[in-house]
Design an enzyme around this catalytic site. Sequence first.
Site, PDB file in Angstrom:
ATOM      1  N   ASP A 149      -1.763  25.737   2.257  1.00  0.00           N
ATOM      2  CA  ASP A 149      -0.616  26.653   2.188  1.00  0.00           C
ATOM      3  C   ASP A 149       0.451  26.298   3.231  1.00  0.00           C
ATOM      4  O   ASP A 149       1.649  26.322   2.946  1.00  0.00           O
ATOM      5  CB  ASP A 149      -1.066  28.097   2.395  1.00  0.00           C
ATOM      6  CG  ASP A 149      -1.877  28.631   1.230  1.00  0.00           C
ATOM      7  OD1 ASP A 149      -1.909  27.985   0.163  1.00  0.00           O
ATOM      8  OD2 ASP A 149      -2.494  29.712   1.396  1.00  0.00           O
ATOM      9  N   TYR A 151       0.830  -1.206   0.000  1.00  0.00           N
ATOM     10  CA  TYR A 151       0.000   0.000   0.000  1.00  0.00           C
ATOM     11  C   TYR A 151       0.865   1.258   0.000  1.00  0.00           C
ATOM     12  O   TYR A 151       0.564   2.233  -0.695  1.00  0.00           O
ATOM     13  CB  TYR A 151      -0.936   0.024   1.213  1.00  0.00           C
ATOM     14  CG  TYR A 151      -1.888  -1.137   1.294  1.00  0.00           C
ATOM     15  CD1 TYR A 151      -2.486  -1.658   0.148  1.00  0.00           C
ATOM     16  CD2 TYR A 151      -2.187  -1.724   2.514  1.00  0.00           C
ATOM     17  CE1 TYR A 151      -3.361  -2.724   0.221  1.00  0.00           C
ATOM     18  CE2 TYR A 151      -3.069  -2.797   2.602  1.00  0.00           C
ATOM     19  CZ  TYR A 151      -3.648  -3.299   1.454  1.00  0.00           C
ATOM     20  OH  TYR A 151      -4.503  -4.356   1.524  1.00  0.00           O
ATOM     21  N   GLU A 173       6.899  16.202   0.923  1.00  0.00           N
ATOM     22  CA  GLU A 173       6.073  16.313  -0.285  1.00  0.00           C
ATOM     23  C   GLU A 173       4.949  15.281  -0.284  1.00  0.00           C
ATOM     24  O   GLU A 173       3.813  15.578  -0.675  1.00  0.00           O
ATOM     25  CB  GLU A 173       6.940  16.155  -1.533  1.00  0.00           C
ATOM     26  CG  GLU A 173       6.203  16.445  -2.823  1.00  0.00           C
ATOM     27  CD  GLU A 173       5.777  17.894  -2.965  1.00  0.00           C
ATOM     28  OE1 GLU A 173       4.551  18.135  -3.105  1.00  0.00           O
ATOM     29  OE2 GLU A 173       6.637  18.784  -2.933  1.00  0.00           O
TER      30      GLU A 173
END
Length: 121
Positions: free
Chosen positions: A90, A11, A64
């Site tokens: 943001d 996964y 990220e």
Amino acid sequence: MVRKRAASFGYAFRGVVAALRTEVHLWVHAAATVVVVGLGLYFGLARWEWAAVALAVGAVWCAELVNTALEAVVNLVSPDYHPLAGRAKDVAAGAVLVMALAALVVGLLIFGPRVWALLAL
């Protein structure tokens, strides 16, 4: 028990592949990773330098991926624009920026003198 553990790795791998398919920024990080590893091999980094580079690269990728996951959840729970949803996205993007800048500093400290020496020839 072993199958469940093995499945969890599957996964996780699927999540990284899905992010790579949808996030342009991850391709930028992938290209930077290839360049950094190539430079590290070329310059023959010491073990501690590889550790610093690996931690910096891994931290950027992790930031990220977490940003990508957060954006997906925010989009799910708030498909229309909401100021708090925008702020959450943001801030998550800001975390990636901070980590990328920290990784840049690591890169400059490790590779900067070597590259400068090559350019000074």
